[in-house]
Every structure is written in structure tokens, then in C-alpha cells.
Write a protein that holds these residues in place. Structure first.
Motif, short mmCIF file in Angstrom:
data_model
loop_
_atom_site.label_atom_id
_atom_site.label_comp_id
_atom_site.label_asym_id
_atom_site.label_seq_id
_atom_site.Cartn_x
_atom_site.Cartn_y
_atom_site.Cartn_z
N PRO A 64 32.76 28.18 29.04
CA PRO A 64 31.95 27.31 29.89
C PRO A 64 30.46 27.35 29.58
O PRO A 64 29.75 26.41 29.93
CB PRO A 64 32.21 27.85 31.30
CG PRO A 64 32.62 29.27 31.10
CD PRO A 64 33.29 29.33 29.76
N ILE A 65 29.99 28.43 28.97
CA ILE A 65 28.58 28.49 28.57
C ILE A 65 28.48 29.01 27.14
O ILE A 65 29.42 29.60 26.63
CB ILE A 65 27.73 29.42 29.49
CG1 ILE A 65 28.40 30.78 29.65
CG2 ILE A 65 27.45 28.78 30.82
CD1 ILE A 65 27.53 31.79 30.37
N ALA A 124 35.64 36.07 39.61
CA ALA A 124 36.25 34.78 39.28
C ALA A 124 36.25 34.52 37.78
O ALA A 124 37.19 33.96 37.23
CB ALA A 124 35.51 33.67 40.00
N CYS A 141 36.59 34.70 24.32
CA CYS A 141 37.02 34.62 25.72
C CYS A 141 37.00 35.96 26.45
O CYS A 141 36.76 36.00 27.66
CB CYS A 141 38.44 34.07 25.80
SG CYS A 141 38.82 32.75 24.62
N PHE A 200 41.94 36.12 34.57
CA PHE A 200 43.11 36.63 33.85
C PHE A 200 42.65 37.23 32.53
O PHE A 200 41.59 36.89 32.01
CB PHE A 200 44.18 35.56 33.66
CG PHE A 200 43.77 34.41 32.78
CD1 PHE A 200 44.23 34.34 31.47
CD2 PHE A 200 42.95 33.40 33.25
CE1 PHE A 200 43.86 33.28 30.65
CE2 PHE A 200 42.58 32.34 32.44
CZ PHE A 200 43.04 32.27 31.14
N GLN A 211 37.83 22.52 33.19
CA GLN A 211 36.47 22.93 32.83
C GLN A 211 36.48 23.38 31.37
O GLN A 211 37.34 24.16 30.96
CB GLN A 211 36.03 24.09 33.73
CG GLN A 211 34.55 24.36 33.57
CD GLN A 211 34.10 25.58 34.35
OE1 GLN A 211 34.70 25.96 35.34
NE2 GLN A 211 33.03 26.19 33.89
N LEU A 250 45.21 25.70 28.98
CA LEU A 250 44.31 26.45 28.09
C LEU A 250 43.87 25.58 26.92
O LEU A 250 42.69 25.53 26.58
CB LEU A 250 45.01 27.72 27.60
CG LEU A 250 44.17 28.66 26.73
CD1 LEU A 250 44.56 30.12 26.99
CD2 LEU A 250 44.30 28.36 25.24
C1 HEC Z 1 31.33 32.89 30.50
C2 HEC Z 1 32.63 33.37 30.98
C3 HEC Z 1 33.87 32.67 30.40
C4 HEC Z 1 34.24 32.58 29.07
C5 HEC Z 1 33.51 33.08 27.85
C6 HEC Z 1 35.51 31.91 29.07
N1 HEC Z 1 35.89 31.61 30.33
FE1 HEC Z 1 37.63 30.70 30.89
N2 HEC Z 1 37.04 30.72 32.83
C7 HEC Z 1 35.85 31.22 33.30
C8 HEC Z 1 35.73 30.90 34.72
C9 HEC Z 1 34.56 31.26 35.61
C10 HEC Z 1 36.89 30.19 35.08
C11 HEC Z 1 37.27 29.61 36.43
C12 HEC Z 1 36.97 28.11 36.45
C13 HEC Z 1 38.18 27.27 36.82
O1 HEC Z 1 38.92 27.63 37.72
O2 HEC Z 1 38.40 26.23 36.19
C14 HEC Z 1 37.69 30.09 33.87
C15 HEC Z 1 38.90 29.47 33.80
C16 HEC Z 1 39.70 29.36 32.68
C17 HEC Z 1 41.00 28.74 32.64
C18 HEC Z 1 41.68 28.06 33.82
C19 HEC Z 1 42.05 29.07 34.88
C20 HEC Z 1 43.42 29.66 34.75
O3 HEC Z 1 43.78 30.50 35.62
O4 HEC Z 1 44.21 29.32 33.84
C21 HEC Z 1 41.49 28.86 31.38
C22 HEC Z 1 42.83 28.38 30.83
C23 HEC Z 1 40.46 29.54 30.61
N3 HEC Z 1 39.39 29.84 31.44
C24 HEC Z 1 40.56 29.82 29.27
C25 HEC Z 1 39.51 30.33 28.51
C26 HEC Z 1 39.56 30.50 27.07
C27 HEC Z 1 40.78 30.21 26.21
C28 HEC Z 1 38.35 30.99 26.71
C29 HEC Z 1 37.87 31.29 25.31
C30 HEC Z 1 37.94 30.18 24.39
C31 HEC Z 1 37.53 31.13 27.90
N4 HEC Z 1 38.26 30.73 28.97
C32 HEC Z 1 36.23 31.64 27.91
C33 HEC Z 1 34.92 31.93 32.57
C34 HEC Z 1 34.91 32.05 31.19
#
Ligand code: HEC
Ligand code: HEC
Length: 334
Positions: free
Chosen positions: A312-313, A254, A244, A258, A308, A294
């Protein structure tokens, strides 16, 4: 041999362009600013002198294995770093400086039941005088050789792995950048924290080995590590770090809304409201995985959530081991 000299960088920067061996001059890979375009096939790259035997790789590259690795559909990964002759990674400051000409490779393989592993793609990342460049090679069905993709779109490949069939997606260059460009340097898995562990079978940390080999200019005095008194929490923090933090690292944009770095992750998620309009609610609600945004995002279950899927990728399957670990961790939180 053309292949090996491409990788070796052929001569030290002091030699200057034109003073290397004949084949090095021909290929133009002089370990300086005169880097050529990526060759069309890994057989020309020289990473694997015999592409049908991937246990036999060029001795001029170094194998490494990051602690807290990224999970990609359960694939096996082999990672290498190659430096121009005479160059080192400057580790005298917290922000490591990579020399022009450094190249990283990562080969992804899957293993059908009772079969040898079959390579799917080899990714490459290198530093030129202009900045960082990405390339990806797609292997043929027999795993005998591969060809450079143009990187304009992701490419889906049907694979068999440990009894499962699914499609693995080879990322586009834009997707490489989504994960690799939210921080400096662009290298993700080759840092103080992730090399602060031995290669399997070794005792010394990779930091120590690489410093000894002159690849790192010096051994960081007190290398970063993930430590928590609770073992499960420590594993969860390691999972965030590997999967992450390359996006969620508190930098602007964006994608990094966090910070999930191990030093701040807990205070940023436990009882903290999500910014996502898609799910709403709290990121981690102690004792209640199904009311934790989460957890819902990581479990990738569109039947129960509009969150989502995270990451995401880069992954197409659910990391069941991680989902189970995060569930147990949330259930046990006071
Ligand atoms: C490729 C970049 C990328 C990776 C790697 C990624 N994220 Fe995200 N994440 C994003 C983006 C862009 C958003 C905003 C999309 C949305 O609002 O739902 C997001 C949104 C989130 C959110 C909701 C927004 C919030 O404020 O709480 C959570 C929870 C989250 N990610 C957790 C994770 C966790 C846990 C991992 C690892 C397992 C992870 N992400 C890996 C890009 C990423
Ligand atoms: C989903 C996020 C993601 C995408 C997309 C992605 N990478 Fe990476 N990559 C990582 C992470 C995280 C690591 C380090 C951890 C590991 O290797 O397990 C890494 C490691 C690497 C490495 C080894 C050197 C290093 O930085 O640690 C290379 C080479 C590499 N990636 C190249 C590429 C290329 C080329 C692409 C596009 C074709 C790409 N990557 C797409 C996340 C991503």
C-alpha cells in the motif's frame, strides 16, 4: 576530516566521550550515547567522500545486498552499514542485537536511457540510546548533493527510468515507521535469511564475509533460507519475503493481519478467505488468478478490482515481473 569521522564513530566506546580526535569531539559522534542530530547534507555525513561519484564510498562502511529485496518502482539501490569502531552486531541469539550508534543507509537511483544513474534519495536508520531514528536526504537535480528533509510529508519527485517517466514518492517518517516498526529489530534487510547469499561477483555468503570482518559477532550455525521443491513457488515466497513480510508478519495490528513469512505463507493464503471488507473472497484460488484477492491487490488494477493495492505504500508503479510470476504460479497450482 569532519565527514569521515561522523561516520566512523571516531573512537571506540572504551575511549569514553571526549577522548576521540578533535573533529570527532566537535561533531559529537563518539559511537556512544552522544549522537548528534543528522547532518544537513550527505557530503557532511561522509558516506560518499565525493558526492558526484557514488561508486567511491567510504571504506569504513560495508556494502550489503539483501536476498529477496524490496521492489521500489524498479529503482537501483545501494545499501550500507556502519558500526562504531569496536562494536559488533550480536548474532549469538536468533534475535540479533544491534549496538547503539549503528547506522544503515540506502540510496535510491534511477537510470534514464543511455545515462548514468541519478540518485533521488538516501535513507538512514540508526540506533540511539533512546531507540531507532529515521532520516531521509533528497538529492538535487544533478545528483551532486542532497539535503535532509524534515520527513513530515511524502515528497513526489518526477523521474525517468529505462524509458518510463513517473513520480517516485520519498516517504515521510511516519511511512518509514509503518514498514520498519511492525517488528523488532527495526532493521529489515540485514538479517540471517537475507544475508545468507553472496554479493554479486562473490562466492562466500555475506553472513560469512561480515562475520569474518568482525561486523557480526558470530556466524549463525544453520542460517535460515527459503527452499521449496518447486522453483516458481520458491520465487513467489522470496517475493513475499522482500515485499510483504515487513507488514504481514503475524504480529498484532491491522497491517499485519496475516503472516506471509515463507515458513507459513502457503497455508495462510491458498484457499483461505481474506479478511478484507474491500474485496472479499479467497486470497489465492488455485487456477484462478482473477478470483484471488492477493493477486488482484498485487496487480494494482483499479479498473477490475476494489482491492487496496499491495504494497500500500512505498511503490507507485506495477511490478509487472512479479504480477506475471504470481499469475503463472496461481495458474499452475493444483
Ligand atoms: C505497509 C504495510 C503493508 C505491506 C508492505 C503490505 N501490506 Fe497487505 N495489507 C496491509 C494492510 C494495512 C491491509 C488491510 C487493508 C485491507 O483490509 O484491505 C492489508 C491487506 C492485504 C490483503 C487483503 C486482506 C486479507 O486478509 O487478505 C492482502 C491479500 C494483502 N494485504 C497482500 C499483500 C501482499 C501480497 C503484499 C506484498 C506484495 C502486501 N500485502 C504488502 C499492509 C501491508
Ligand atoms: C514500503 C515499506 C518501507 C518504507 C515505507 C520504508 N522502508 Fe526502509 N526498507 C524496507 C524494506 C523491506 C527494507 C529491506 C529490503 C531492501 O532493502 O530491499 C528496507 C531497508 C531500509 C534500510 C537498509 C537497512 C534495513 O533495514 O534493511 C534503510 C536505511 C531504510 N530502509 C530506511 C528507511 C527510511 C529512513 C524510510 C522512510 C524515509 C524507509 N526506510 C521507508 C521497507 C520500507
Amino acid at each position: 576530516m569532519l565527514a569521515a569521522t561522523w561516520l566512523l564513530g571516531a573512537c571506540s566506546p572504551d575511549d569514553g566521550p571526549g577522548n576521540g580526535s578533535l573533529s570527532a569531539v566537535e561533531t559529537g559522534f563518539l559511537g556512544g550515547e552522544q549522537l548528534q542530530v543528522f547532518p544537513d547534507a550527505p557530503s557532511e555525513v561522509g558516506l560518499y567522500p565525493d558526492t558526484t561519484n557514488r561508486d567511491d564510498w567510504t571504506p569504513s562502511v560495508s556494502l550489503f545486498e539483501p536476498a529477496h529485496a524490496l521492489w521500489t518502482n524498479g529503482s537501483e539501490k545501494q545499501r550500507f552499514v556502519s558500526l562504531p569502531v569496536g562494536a559488533t552486531v550480536d548474532t549469538s541469539q536468533a534475535d540479533w542485537v544491534f549496538p547503539v550508534g549503528v547506522i544503515f543507509f540506502k540510496t535510491f537511483s534511477y537510470r534514464a536511457l543511455d545515462e548514468d544513474s541519478l540518485p533521488i534519495e538516501t535513507r538512514a536508520l540508526r540506533k540511539t540510546a533512546e531507540g531507532w531514528e529515521y532520516a531521509v536526504y533528497l538529492w538535487d537535480d544533478e545528483g551532486a548533493d542532497a539535503a535532509l528533509l524534515d520527513g513530515s510529508i511524502p515528497v513526489k519527485v518526477a523521474v525517468s527510468h529505462q524509458g518510463d517517466q513517473f513520480e517516485h514518492e520519498v516517504p515521510s517518517t511516519l511511512q518509514c515507521r509503518m514498514c520498519h516498526e511492525s517488528q523488532e529489530p527495526r532493521v529489515i534487510g540485514f538479517d540471517e535469511l537475507r544475508l545468507n547469499a553472496p554479493l554479486s561477483g562473490d562466492t562466500a555468503t555475506q553472513l560469512a564475509e561480515l562475520a569474518e570482518a568482525g561486523i557480526l559477532s558470530e556466524l549463525p550455525p544453520a542460517p535460515d533460507e527459503i527452499v521449496h521443491e518447486d522453483e516458481l513457488t520458491e520465487s513467489v515466497l522470496g517475493y513475499f519475503q522482500g515485499n510483504c513480510v515487513h507488514c504481514h508478519n503475524g504480529s498484532f495490528g491491522a497491517a499485519s493481519a496475516f503472516d506471509l513469512d515463507h515458513s507459513v505463507a502457503l497455508e495462510n493464503i491458498i484457499g483461505v478467505e481474506t479478511t478484507s471488507e474491500l474485496v472479499g473472497g479467497i486470497r489465492v484460488t488455485p487456477g484462478l488468478p482473477d478470483e484471488s484477492g492477493l493477486f488482484l491487490a498485487v496487480s494494482r488494477n483499479s479498473e477490475v478490482t476494489t482491492a487496496q493495492p499491495m504494497p500500500p505504500i512505498g511503490v507507485q508503479r506495477v511490478d509487472e515481473v512479479a504480477v506475471d510470476m504470481i499469475r503463472r504460479w496461481i495458474l499452475a497450482l493444483p
